[in-house]
Design a protein around this motif. Structure first.
Motif, mmCIF file in Angstrom:
data_model
loop_
_atom_site.group_PDB
_atom_site.id
_atom_site.type_symbol
_atom_site.label_atom_id
_atom_site.label_comp_id
_atom_site.label_asym_id
_atom_site.label_seq_id
_atom_site.Cartn_x
_atom_site.Cartn_y
_atom_site.Cartn_z
ATOM 1 N N ASN A 2 0.842 -1.191 0.000
ATOM 2 C CA ASN A 2 0.000 0.000 0.000
ATOM 3 C C ASN A 2 0.887 1.255 0.000
ATOM 4 O OD1 ASN A 2 0.790 0.606 2.714
ATOM 5 N ND2 ASN A 2 -0.769 -0.816 3.463
ATOM 6 N N ASP A 3 0.249 2.407 -0.034
ATOM 7 C CA ASP A 3 0.992 3.669 -0.084
ATOM 8 C C ASP A 3 1.944 3.826 1.097
ATOM 9 O OD1 ASP A 3 -0.422 4.266 -2.376
ATOM 10 O OD2 ASP A 3 -1.517 5.953 -1.528
ATOM 11 N N ASP A 4 1.471 3.508 2.298
ATOM 12 C CA ASP A 4 2.313 3.665 3.489
ATOM 13 C C ASP A 4 3.553 2.781 3.438
ATOM 14 O OD1 ASP A 4 0.588 5.567 4.546
ATOM 15 O OD2 ASP A 4 -0.499 4.111 5.786
ATOM 16 N N ASP A 5 3.384 1.533 2.999
ATOM 17 C CA ASP A 5 4.529 0.622 2.876
ATOM 18 C C ASP A 5 5.527 1.133 1.840
ATOM 19 O OD1 ASP A 5 3.367 -1.086 4.751
ATOM 20 O OD2 ASP A 5 2.465 -2.367 3.209
ATOM 21 N N VAL A 55 16.244 1.290 10.461
ATOM 22 C CA VAL A 55 15.317 1.915 9.514
ATOM 23 C C VAL A 55 14.986 0.938 8.385
ATOM 24 C CG1 VAL A 55 15.037 3.802 7.833
ATOM 25 C CG2 VAL A 55 16.074 4.257 10.069
ATOM 26 N N LEU A 56 16.000 0.236 7.874
ATOM 27 C CA LEU A 56 15.780 -0.739 6.799
ATOM 28 C C LEU A 56 14.915 -1.908 7.273
ATOM 29 C CD1 LEU A 56 19.371 -0.747 5.276
ATOM 30 C CD2 LEU A 56 17.299 0.135 4.177
ATOM 31 N N VAL A 57 15.165 -2.361 8.493
ATOM 32 C CA VAL A 57 14.370 -3.455 9.056
ATOM 33 C C VAL A 57 12.928 -3.000 9.258
ATOM 34 C CG1 VAL A 57 14.048 -4.918 11.103
ATOM 35 C CG2 VAL A 57 16.335 -4.640 10.115
ATOM 36 N N HIS A 58 12.748 -1.813 9.815
ATOM 37 C CA HIS A 58 11.408 -1.285 10.070
ATOM 38 C C HIS A 58 10.610 -1.127 8.771
ATOM 39 C CE1 HIS A 58 8.224 0.825 12.154
ATOM 40 N NE2 HIS A 58 8.296 1.786 11.246
ATOM 41 N N ALA A 59 11.283 -0.783 7.696
ATOM 42 C CA ALA A 59 10.628 -0.621 6.391
ATOM 43 C C ALA A 59 10.358 -1.959 5.707
ATOM 44 C CB ALA A 59 11.477 0.265 5.483
ATOM 45 N N GLY A 60 10.820 -3.047 6.309
ATOM 46 C CA GLY A 60 10.592 -4.368 5.730
ATOM 47 C C GLY A 60 11.540 -4.734 4.616
ATOM 48 N N LEU A 61 12.635 -3.988 4.484
ATOM 49 C CA LEU A 61 13.599 -4.252 3.414
ATOM 50 C C LEU A 61 14.689 -5.227 3.806
ATOM 51 C CD1 LEU A 61 13.913 -0.564 2.210
ATOM 52 C CD2 LEU A 61 12.964 -2.465 0.880
ATOM 53 N N VAL A 62 14.921 -5.381 5.107
ATOM 54 C CA VAL A 62 15.997 -6.235 5.610
ATOM 55 C C VAL A 62 15.453 -7.083 6.747
ATOM 56 C CG1 VAL A 62 18.247 -6.221 6.793
ATOM 57 C CG2 VAL A 62 17.809 -4.623 4.934
ATOM 58 N N VAL A 63 15.936 -8.298 6.818
ATOM 59 C CA VAL A 63 15.621 -9.189 7.932
ATOM 60 C C VAL A 63 16.932 -9.599 8.586
ATOM 61 C CG1 VAL A 63 15.576 -11.299 6.517
ATOM 62 C CG2 VAL A 63 14.302 -11.204 8.664
ATOM 63 N N SER A 64 16.921 -9.652 9.895
ATOM 64 C CA SER A 64 18.103 -10.009 10.666
ATOM 65 C C SER A 64 17.881 -11.373 11.303
ATOM 66 C CB SER A 64 18.324 -8.948 11.760
ATOM 67 O OG SER A 64 19.456 -9.256 12.514
ATOM 68 N N GLU A 65 18.859 -12.260 11.151
ATOM 69 C CA GLU A 65 18.764 -13.609 11.706
ATOM 70 C C GLU A 65 20.023 -13.927 12.498
ATOM 71 O OE1 GLU A 65 18.185 -16.192 8.383
ATOM 72 O OE2 GLU A 65 16.307 -15.232 7.797
ATOM 73 N N ARG A 66 19.830 -14.506 13.653
ATOM 74 C CA ARG A 66 20.967 -14.890 14.488
ATOM 75 C C ARG A 66 21.555 -16.200 13.973
ATOM 76 N NH1 ARG A 66 22.465 -12.951 19.346
ATOM 77 N NH2 ARG A 66 23.954 -14.221 20.489
ATOM 78 N N SER A 67 22.871 -16.227 13.874
ATOM 79 C CA SER A 67 23.590 -17.431 13.465
ATOM 80 C C SER A 67 24.795 -17.566 14.390
ATOM 81 C CB SER A 67 24.028 -17.318 12.003
ATOM 82 O OG SER A 67 24.776 -18.453 11.625
ATOM 83 N N GLY A 68 24.636 -18.350 15.434
ATOM 84 C CA GLY A 68 25.696 -18.468 16.426
ATOM 85 C C GLY A 68 25.879 -17.153 17.149
#
Length: 109
Positions: A2-5, A55-68
Motif C-alpha cells: 500500500n501507499d504507506d509501505d 530503519v531498513l528493518v522497520h521498512a521491511g527491506l531487511v531481515v536479521s537472523e541470528r547465526s551463532g
C-alpha cells in the motif's frame, strides 16, 4: 503493498548509507552479510550503522537472523519485488505502452 509501505521503503532507501547497504545485501543474496561486514563496508561506527539498519528493518527491506554469535542481515527480495510492482502498476495504471519499455530494459541486462 500500500501507499504507506511504499513510502516507508522509499524513505528508507533515500539515504546514501542505507541505499548502499541494501545494494550490498541484494548482491549477497541468499547468504547475506554479517552486521560486522556491513559496518566495515560502510566505514561507520557500530552504533551509527545500527540506526540505519533499524530503519531498513522497520521498512521491511531487511531481515536479521541470528547465526551463532553473529547476526546475518539479508535483503527481503519479496519487499523489493512488491515495491517495484507497486510503482509500475500505480504509475503505469495498466498501460502496456508505458510499462513495456521499462520491463524490456530490466530484462536486457
Amino acid at each position: 503493498m500500500n501507499d504507506d509501505d511504499a513510502l516507508a521503503a522509499l524513505a528508507a532507501l533515500a539515504h546514501p548509507t542505507r541505499l548502499t547497504t541494501y545494494r550490498l545485501l541484494v548482491r549477497h543474496e541468499p547468504e547475506g552479510l554479517t552486521t560486522g561486514q556491513l559496518v566495515e563496508a560502510t566505514g561507520l561506527t557500530q552504533s551509527t550503522f545500527s540506526t540505519h539498519l533499524a530503519v531498513l528493518v522497520h521498512a521491511g527491506l531487511v531481515v536479521s537472523e541470528r547465526s551463532g554469535r553473529h547476526f546475518i542481515q539479508r535483503a527481503r527480495i519479496d519487499t523489493l519485488r512488491a515495491l517495484m510492482l507497486f510503482l509500475a502498476r500505480d504509475c503505469c495504471q495498466g498501460r502496456a505502452d508505458l510499462c513495456a519499455p521499462l520491463i524490456a530494459e530490466l530484462t536486457c541486462c
